[in-house]
Design an enzyme around this catalytic site. Sequence first.
Site, PDB file in Angstrom:
ATOM      1  N   ASP A  71      59.693 -59.990 -35.618  1.00 12.75           N
ATOM      2  CA  ASP A  71      59.182 -60.283 -34.281  1.00 12.75           C
ATOM      3  C   ASP A  71      60.002 -59.546 -33.219  1.00 12.75           C
ATOM      4  O   ASP A  71      61.087 -59.003 -33.504  1.00 12.75           O
ATOM      5  CB  ASP A  71      59.254 -61.804 -34.051  1.00 12.75           C
ATOM      6  N   ASP A 105      49.404 -64.011 -30.397  1.00 11.78           N
ATOM      7  CA  ASP A 105      49.884 -65.397 -30.481  1.00 11.78           C
ATOM      8  C   ASP A 105      48.770 -66.367 -30.145  1.00 11.78           C
ATOM      9  O   ASP A 105      48.917 -67.566 -30.353  1.00 11.78           O
ATOM     10  CB  ASP A 105      51.064 -65.619 -29.520  1.00 11.78           C
TER      11      ASP A 105
END
Length: 755
Positions: A514, A576
Site C-alpha cells: 500500500d 477503496d
Amino acid sequence: MFGTMRESFTAATAVVVMGLLTVCSHSSLAVAQESSSSNAVVVDGTSFALNGDNVSYRFHVDNSTGDLVSDHFGGSVTGAIPSPQEPDVNGWVGMPGRVRREFPDQGRGDFRIPAIRIRQSEGYTVSDLQYQSHQVIKGKPALLGLPATWGDEQDVTTLVVHLYDNYSSVAADLSYSVFPRYDAIIRSVNVTNQGEGNITIEALASMSVDLPYEELDMVNLRGDWAREANRQRRRVEYGIQGFGSNTGYSSHFHNPFLALVHPSTTESQGEAWGFSLVYTGSFSVDVEKGSQGFTRALLGLNPDRLSWKLGPGEILTSPECVSVYSKDGIGGMSRSFHRLYRNHLIKSRFATQNRPVLLNSWEGVYFDFNQSSIYTMAEDSAALGIQLFVMDDGWFGEKYPRLADNAGLGDWMPNPARFPNGLEPLVEDATNLTVKDSSAKLRFGIWVEPEMVNPNSTLYHEHPDWVLHAGSYPRTERRNQLVLNLALPEVQNFIIDFMTTLLRSADISYVKWDNNRGQHETPSPSNDHAYMLGLYQVFSTLTERFPDVLWEGCASGGGRFDPGMLQYFPQIWTSDNTDGVDRVTIQFGTSLAYPPSAMGAHLSAVPNHQTGRTIPVTFRGHVAMMGGSFGLELNPADLQDDERESMPELLALAEKVNPIVLNGDAYRLRLPEETNWPAMQFISEDGSQAVLFYFQLGPNVNHAAPWVRLQGLDLEANYSVDGNATYSGATLMNMGLQYTFETEYGSKVVFLEKN
Ligand SMILES: *[C@@H]1O[C@H](CO)[C@@H](O)[C@H](O)[C@H]1NC(C)=O
Ligand SMILES: *[C@@H]1O[C@H](CO)[C@@H](O)[C@H](O)[C@H]1NC(C)=O
Ligand SMILES: *[C@@H]1O[C@H](CO)[C@@H](O)[C@H](O)[C@H]1NC(C)=O
Ligand SMILES: *[C@@H]1O[C@H](CO)[C@@H](O)[C@H](O)[C@H]1NC(C)=O
Ligand SMILES: *[C@@H]1O[C@H](CO)[C@@H](O)[C@H](O)[C@H]1NC(C)=O
Ligand SMILES: *[C@@H]1O[C@H](CO)[C@@H](O)[C@H](O)[C@H]1NC(C)=O
Ligand SMILES: *[C@@H]1O[C@H](CO)[C@@H](O)[C@H](O)[C@H]1NC(C)=O
Ligand SMILES: *[C@@H]1O[C@H](CO)[C@@H](O)[C@H](O)[C@H]1NC(C)=O
Ligand SMILES: *[C@@H]1O[C@H](CO)[C@@H](O)[C@H](O)[C@H]1NC(C)=O
Ligand SMILES: CC(=O)N[C@H]1CO[C@H](CO)[C@@H](O)[C@@H]1O
C-alpha cells in the site's frame, strides 16, 4: 516502394541483430524483418515505416534540416506515400512550426509545446536535434531501471533513431518498438550529454505525436480517493489542454492515459488512438491544437517536477509510452491495451493464472485484532471456501504498536503484544486449515506500506533524515505519516532487507503493498523521478527474489493503477470504495486502459463503509467478479443470513467466470454514465465461451425491459445461453437478449457456450 526491396535485407538484418550496424544518413539500405512480422520495420533511405497488422506509423528525415517529420499514424498505408506539401512561410510561425514533427525541440520557430527542453550550460533553451543514423533491432532491449513492455524476436521489432545537436553536443536516441499483432508502437527517449558542460533537462516527453486533424475529442480518466477512473470526454480546442500529476505518484486525480478519438467515435466504432505511459511517478499529458490546425499530444515526465542535471557523459532515459490504434472504437483500443499488458507487460507468473478467492481483514476488523481473533477469522474464511486469507494493517510495531494510524509505520516487526512468538505460529496454523470443499490448504497473505513512516516510530527516531524534506520547512503529515525518500540507496536497502526478512519468516504467499499519501516538501523537483527509479529498483529486486508471491499493488485504492506498477504487480486494488454501484463506474473506467485481469475487486459488508448504501449481496458479488482478483472484504462472523446463504453459489460462480475474465476480451456493451443498464461482456481467448454481466442500477418503473446486444461473437456460430436456448451469434449481436429485473440493483451473469 517498400515491398520491393526485401530480397536484399536479409544480410543487413543479421548484422543489425548483433548490434553492430549503424546505418548512416543518405544510405539507401533498407531493413525488414522476416517471419510473421516480416515488415514490422521498413526503412527506405531515411524514411521509416512501422507496421502492425492494422496500423502504420511513418516518418522521414527532412534532408534540408535534419529534422524528423511525421507522415502518418493510423490505419495501414502501404508502399509510396504522398510527400507533404511545402507550406508557405508567412507570419511568425517558422517552418518547424508548420510541419508535423516527430520529436519537437524548442527555440527554432515552432511555438507549440516541445517534447524536450534542454537548458544548455550557457543558459539558453534552444536545441537543434538532427538525424544522424539509425538501427533496427529484432526484439526489444530492456529499458535500464524502468518498467517496460518485453517480447522476443517474433513479438516485437525495434527501430532506434539517433539524433544529435551539433551545437551543444547533446544526443537523443528515439526508440520505437512495434508489436505488430497488437497494433502497438512503443516509444522512449534517451538523452545523452556528450559535451563538456553541465546541462539541465527541463522537459522530456516519452511520446509526442502530431496528428493532422483539427476535429478530435480527448478521453481521459479523472477522480480522487474513493472515486477513481471517471471517464471524461471533451473536444480538443485551440490552445493547450492537459492533465497530470505532481503528487510524486501517478495518483487518483488523473491516470497516465489519453485517448484521442474522432468526434463520431463510439465504444464500438470509429478511430481511436490510445496512449499509455508506463510510469508511476509525476507525469504530464498535454494536447495542443496549434494555429496551423494540427493536434499535438505529449505524454511524459511532468516538466514541473523535472530539472534533471546531466553532467558530461550522463544519460537520462524517459519512461516508455505505449500507443495503440484501433478502428473499432474505444473498445477496440482498450482490448489492444489489455492483450498487450497481459502478455507483454506484467512479468508475474500469475499474470494469466486463475487467482485465489481471497478475504482481506481490513473492513472486517480494521486495527482491532490479536493472534487468536485473526486466526478465528482465517478459520471462518477457510470454512466459507476462501483460498487466501490476508491480514491487513495492524500487525506490526514494537515500541510504537500499530493500534491506529498514528504509530508504527516503519517498524516492520510483529507487535509482541499481539504476536508474542512472531507471525510464524499464526501463519503455520492458518496455512494448515483446509479450504471448504477442497483438499487445498488456506494460503496466507499480509499487508505492508513500506514507503511510509509515522513520526511515532523507532525508524523515524533513528533516521529522521530518511524522509522527504526540504531544509527546515515543516514536514507536513498526511494520515499522520511521512514519506521515506526512495531515492536514497540506504532507504531502498532498508525496504529490501525488511521485506526479505518478513517473507522468509513465515509461509506468506501474497503481499498487498500500500501507499497512502502524496509527496510534499521534496528536496528538489527532480527527486520525484529519482524516487521512482529507486522504487522500481526495490520492486524488481523483491519480485525477482520472491517470484512465487502474489503481489498486489495499492495506493489508497487506485492511486497507482498504472502500467509501471503492472510490470511488477499482476493485480492492483482498484479503489477503496467497495460500493457495488460506484464500483461499476470505477471498474468500467479503469478498463479503458487496463485489463480486468489486473483489478482487485471485493464484496464487502452493507451498509457500505464508504457510501452507507445497502445493495443486495448478489449485485455486490457480480460486480466484484468482473475483476481478475475476486475476494471478500468483511468479517465472516458478521455475515448476514442472506449473505451466508448466497456465499457458496457466489464463490462457485466467481471461480467459473475467473478464467474468462482473466484471459478474455472485454466489451463494455453499455456504460454506467449513459444508461440504467450497464453491461460488460467477456469472450474467452479461443472464442468458445462468453459471459455477460448485466446490471440494473435504479428502479425501472413503468418502462419496458431493455434489450442488450452482444459483441464480438462469431456471426455464424450457435451459442447456448445458460444451457437453455440456443441462438446464432448474428441473433445475439443484432437482436440481443432481454432480461427483466424486479427492483433497483438488479444483476445477472449469463454464460454463453459456443456449440
Ligand atoms: C533524403 O536523402 C536520402 C539519401 O540521399 C534519400 O534516400 C531520401 O529519399 C531523401 N529524402 C527526401 C525526402 O528527399
Ligand atoms: C538508453 O540508455 C540506457 C542506459 O545507458 C540503455 O540501457 C539503453 O539501451 C539506451 N537506449 C537506447 C535506445 O539507446
Ligand atoms: C558541427 O560543428 C562543427 C564545429 O562546431 C563544424 O565543424 C561541423 O561542420 C558541424 N557539422 C555539421 C554536420 O554541421
Ligand atoms: C558540472 O557540475 C559539477 C557538479 O555539480 C561541477 O563539479 C563541475 O564543475 C561542473 N562543470 C562545469 C563545466 O560547470
Ligand atoms: C483477542 O481478542 C479477542 C476479541 O477481541 C478477545 O476476546 C481475547 O481476549 C483477546 N486475546 C488476547 C490474548 O488478548
Ligand atoms: C504514538 O503512538 C501511541 C501508540 O503507540 C499513541 O498512544 C500516541 O497517541 C501516538 N502519538 C502521536 C503523537 O500520535
Ligand atoms: C494440521 O492439521 C491437522 C488436522 O487437520 C493436524 O492433525 C496436524 O497436526 C496439523 N499440523 C500442524 C503442523 O499443526
Ligand atoms: C446453427 O443452428 C441452426 C439451426 O439449428 C443450424 O441450421 C445451423 O447449421 C447451425 N450452425 C452451426 C454453425 O452449427
Ligand atoms: C432456463 O430457462 C428456464 C425457463 O425459462 C428458467 O427457469 C431457468 O432459470 C433457465 N436456466 C438458466 C440457467 O438460466
Ligand atoms: C479491422 C481490420 O482491418 N482487421 C484486420 C487486421 O489485420 C488482420 C491481418 O492482417 C486482418 O485479417 C484483419 O481483417
